[in-house]
Design an enzyme around this catalytic site. Structure first.
Site, PDB file in Angstrom:
ATOM      1  N   ALA A  65       0.861  -1.175   0.000  1.00  0.00           N
ATOM      2  CA  ALA A  65       0.000   0.000   0.000  1.00  0.00           C
ATOM      3  C   ALA A  65       0.903   1.233   0.000  1.00  0.00           C
ATOM      4  O   ALA A  65       2.068   1.155   0.403  1.00  0.00           O
ATOM      5  CB  ALA A  65      -0.898  -0.009   1.233  1.00  0.00           C
ATOM      6  N   GLY A 109       0.657  -5.082   1.013  1.00  0.00           N
ATOM      7  CA  GLY A 109      -0.515  -5.154   0.147  1.00  0.00           C
ATOM      8  C   GLY A 109      -0.209  -5.794  -1.203  1.00  0.00           C
ATOM      9  O   GLY A 109      -1.111  -6.339  -1.844  1.00  0.00           O
ATOM     10  N   GLU A 112      -0.506  -9.372  -0.580  1.00  0.00           N
ATOM     11  CA  GLU A 112      -1.930  -9.657  -0.352  1.00  0.00           C
ATOM     12  C   GLU A 112      -2.707  -9.656  -1.662  1.00  0.00           C
ATOM     13  O   GLU A 112      -3.586 -10.498  -1.883  1.00  0.00           O
ATOM     14  CB  GLU A 112      -2.504  -8.635   0.632  1.00  0.00           C
ATOM     15  CG  GLU A 112      -1.912  -8.808   2.024  1.00  0.00           C
ATOM     16  CD  GLU A 112      -2.304  -7.695   2.984  1.00  0.00           C
ATOM     17  OE1 GLU A 112      -2.059  -6.515   2.650  1.00  0.00           O
ATOM     18  OE2 GLU A 112      -2.861  -8.005   4.047  1.00  0.00           O
ATOM     19  N   GLU A 132       4.374  -5.089   7.255  1.00  0.00           N
ATOM     20  CA  GLU A 132       3.557  -4.064   7.909  1.00  0.00           C
ATOM     21  C   GLU A 132       3.944  -3.836   9.365  1.00  0.00           C
ATOM     22  O   GLU A 132       3.879  -2.722   9.871  1.00  0.00           O
ATOM     23  CB  GLU A 132       2.073  -4.438   7.838  1.00  0.00           C
ATOM     24  CG  GLU A 132       1.462  -4.333   6.440  1.00  0.00           C
ATOM     25  CD  GLU A 132       1.530  -5.634   5.644  1.00  0.00           C
ATOM     26  OE1 GLU A 132       2.363  -6.514   5.977  1.00  0.00           O
ATOM     27  OE2 GLU A 132       0.750  -5.770   4.685  1.00  0.00           O
TER      28      GLU A 132
HETATM   29  C1  HXC Z   1       5.025   4.350  -1.099  1.00  0.00           C
HETATM   30  C2  HXC Z   1       6.955   3.394  -1.892  1.00  0.00           C
HETATM   31  C3  HXC Z   1       6.595   2.146  -1.336  1.00  0.00           C
HETATM   32  C4  HXC Z   1       5.336   2.076  -0.645  1.00  0.00           C
HETATM   33  C5  HXC Z   1       8.484   1.926  -2.304  1.00  0.00           C
HETATM   34  N1  HXC Z   1       8.126   3.192  -2.477  1.00  0.00           N
HETATM   35  N2  HXC Z   1       7.557   1.266  -1.616  1.00  0.00           N
HETATM   36  N3  HXC Z   1       6.173   4.482  -1.768  1.00  0.00           N
HETATM   37  N4  HXC Z   1       4.597   3.218  -0.552  1.00  0.00           N
HETATM   38  N5  HXC Z   1       4.912   0.945  -0.099  1.00  0.00           N
HETATM   39  C6  HXC Z   1       8.875   4.237  -3.189  1.00  0.00           C
HETATM   40  C7  HXC Z   1      10.030   4.740  -2.364  1.00  0.00           C
HETATM   41  O1  HXC Z   1       9.603   5.716  -1.451  1.00  0.00           O
HETATM   42  C8  HXC Z   1      10.923   5.344  -3.439  1.00  0.00           C
HETATM   43  O2  HXC Z   1      10.413   6.592  -3.808  1.00  0.00           O
HETATM   44  C9  HXC Z   1      10.715   4.408  -4.605  1.00  0.00           C
HETATM   45  O3  HXC Z   1       9.478   3.720  -4.347  1.00  0.00           O
HETATM   46  C10 HXC Z   1      11.789   3.368  -4.736  1.00  0.00           C
HETATM   47  O4  HXC Z   1      11.924   2.694  -3.489  1.00  0.00           O
HETATM   48  P1  HXC Z   1      13.318   2.528  -2.740  1.00  0.00           P
HETATM   49  O5  HXC Z   1      13.001   2.269  -1.321  1.00  0.00           O
HETATM   50  O6  HXC Z   1      14.243   3.641  -3.053  1.00  0.00           O
HETATM   51  O7  HXC Z   1      13.871   1.212  -3.465  1.00  0.00           O
HETATM   52  P2  HXC Z   1      14.827   0.103  -2.849  1.00  0.00           P
HETATM   53  O8  HXC Z   1      15.941   0.764  -2.065  1.00  0.00           O
HETATM   54  O9  HXC Z   1      15.198  -0.766  -3.996  1.00  0.00           O
HETATM   55  O10 HXC Z   1      13.961  -0.713  -1.787  1.00  0.00           O
HETATM   56  C11 HXC Z   1      12.839  -1.459  -2.237  1.00  0.00           C
HETATM   57  C12 HXC Z   1      11.948  -1.856  -1.043  1.00  0.00           C
HETATM   58  C13 HXC Z   1      11.566  -0.599  -0.226  1.00  0.00           C
HETATM   59  C14 HXC Z   1      12.706  -2.842  -0.120  1.00  0.00           C
HETATM   60  C15 HXC Z   1      10.706  -2.566  -1.609  1.00  0.00           C
HETATM   61  O11 HXC Z   1      11.045   0.375  -1.153  1.00  0.00           O
HETATM   62  C16 HXC Z   1      10.525  -0.832   0.797  1.00  0.00           C
HETATM   63  O12 HXC Z   1      10.838  -1.349   1.865  1.00  0.00           O
HETATM   64  N6  HXC Z   1       9.288  -0.406   0.546  1.00  0.00           N
HETATM   65  C17 HXC Z   1       8.213  -0.468   1.509  1.00  0.00           C
HETATM   66  C18 HXC Z   1       7.720  -1.900   1.659  1.00  0.00           C
HETATM   67  C19 HXC Z   1       6.603  -1.977   2.658  1.00  0.00           C
HETATM   68  O13 HXC Z   1       6.778  -1.694   3.874  1.00  0.00           O
HETATM   69  N7  HXC Z   1       5.406  -2.385   2.220  1.00  0.00           N
HETATM   70  C20 HXC Z   1       4.279  -2.552   3.079  1.00  0.00           C
HETATM   71  C21 HXC Z   1       3.467  -1.308   3.080  1.00  0.00           C
HETATM   72  S1  HXC Z   1       2.132  -1.422   4.235  1.00  0.00           S
HETATM   73  P3  HXC Z   1      11.332   7.923  -3.844  1.00  0.00           P
HETATM   74  O14 HXC Z   1      10.367   8.996  -4.204  1.00  0.00           O
HETATM   75  O15 HXC Z   1      11.956   8.027  -2.514  1.00  0.00           O
HETATM   76  O16 HXC Z   1      12.317   7.598  -4.934  1.00  0.00           O
HETATM   77  C22 HXC Z   1       0.950  -2.265   3.426  1.00  0.00           C
HETATM   78  C23 HXC Z   1      -0.340  -2.419   4.180  1.00  0.00           C
HETATM   79  C24 HXC Z   1      -1.370  -3.091   3.354  1.00  0.00           C
HETATM   80  O17 HXC Z   1       1.105  -2.701   2.335  1.00  0.00           O
HETATM   81  C25 HXC Z   1      -2.569  -3.332   4.177  1.00  0.00           C
HETATM   82  C26 HXC Z   1      -3.825  -3.084   3.404  1.00  0.00           C
HETATM   83  C27 HXC Z   1      -4.434  -1.800   3.770  1.00  0.00           C
END
Ligand code: HXC
Length: 258
Positions: A65, A109, A112, A132
């Site tokens: 998400a 997400g 999911e 998460e």
């Molecule tokens: C918003 C995101 C994002 C996310 C990545 N980006 N994941 N933006 N929401 N979930 C963006 C980063 O901010 C960055 O933007 C660009 O994508 C590239 O990501 P990087 O982090 O620079 O890439 P990398 O170093 O290769 O790392 C990849 C990664 C990391 C390990 C996947 O991005 C990451 O940990 N992302 C978050 C993963 C996460 O926690 N997902 C769960 C979310 S909660 P900029 O602008 O800085 O370049 C969820 C809840 C769902 O999903 C429940 C249902 C409601």
């Protein structure tokens, strides 16, 4: 109508739906999920489409998400909008088969969403996780439930409580992914599987999908009864008489999909 974050194309009877928000690793922002839902509505309504492949980029199926959108929200915001059931779950309610073709990150997400599909074909590059917990919340789009059902309690607890990411092979071993394929043949493998499914008699395919899904919602005796009734119903379709006649005639079946 045009989508900003979704690309949809057809390969014969297969709809290929691609998440396309590369700057955010396909993070599932509100607009993306609304567009995805609309595209899946169109596929469901299109008689010429028999199956769907849902995919992302080589680097990311979807990184979850959109954290930027979620960060300022409070309880009343997410409760009143019923975040996220409205649009995301279209993949889970689709009656036509939908295969997730996962390369790179399928996190939160994203994992999911992949699990809402009927099965997952994972590229060797795929990485699955429910991180998460590390950002102060928990899976909210079925992660705790679908992971527990497909992979069992031990792996679900391990992944959901530690946020640990697993690779494609572990995903296959634990029953999360159906197959692992070389990364550069992911789309070929997924499209082939979808084409095969789309070539079968559509009523039988939809009944089979619905029957397997029943296994997760009912006691065994109920599920068996449901399957039996669906099996009987299949004998009311043109596909049953054609499919069996074609076998006996040693020819390919020609289905009307009725
Ligand atoms: C918003 C995101 C994002 C996310 C990545 N980006 N994941 N933006 N929401 N979930 C963006 C980063 O901010 C960055 O933007 C660009 O994508 C590239 O990501 P990087 O982090 O620079 O890439 P990398 O170093 O290769 O790392 C990849 C990664 C990391 C390990 C996947 O991005 C990451 O940990 N992302 C978050 C993963 C996460 O926690 N997902 C769960 C979310 S909660 P900029 O602008 O800085 O370049 C969820 C809840 C769902 O999903 C429940 C249902 C409601």
């Amino acid at each position: 109508e045009d989508s900003t974050f979704i690309q949809a194309e057809r390969q014969g009877p297969v709809a290929i739906v691609r998440l396309d928000r590369p700057k955010a690793l396909n993070a599932l922002c509100d607009q993306l999920t609304r567009e995805l839902s609309a595209v899946l509505d169109a596929v469901e309504a299109d008689d010429s489409a028999g199956a769907v492949v849902l995919t992302g980029s080589e680097k990311a199926f979807a990184a979850g998400a959109d954290i930027k959108e979620m960060q300022p929200k409070g309880f009343s915001d997410v409760f009143l909008e019923d975040f996220i059931t409205s649009s995301w779950e279209r993949a889970a309610t689709l009656r036509k088969p939908i295969i997730a073709a996962v390369s790179g990150y399928a996190l939160g997400g994203g994992a999911e969403l992949a699990m809402m599909c009927d099965f997952i074909i994972a590229a060797e590059s795929a990485k699955f996780g429910q991180p998460e917990i590390s950002i102060g919340v928990l899976p909210g789009a079925g992660g705790t439930q679908r992971l527990a059902r497909s992979a069992g309690k031990a792996k679900a607890m391990d992944m959901v409580l530690t946020g640990r990411t697993i690779d494609a092979w572990e995903a296959e071993r634990i029953g999360l992914a159906a197959r692992v394929v070389p990364t550069d043949s992911l789309m070929q493998a997924a499209t082939e599987a979808a084409t095969k499914i789309a070539g079968f008699s559509r009523p039988a395919v939809l009944m089979a999908k619905e029957s397997v899904n029943r296994a997760f919602e009912t006691p065994l005796a109920e599920g068996l009864r449901f399957e039996r009734r669906m099996f009987h119903a299949a004998f009311a379709t043109e596909g049953q008489s054609e499919g069996m006649a074609a076998f006996l005639d040693k020819r390919d079946a020609e289905y009307t999909h009725r």
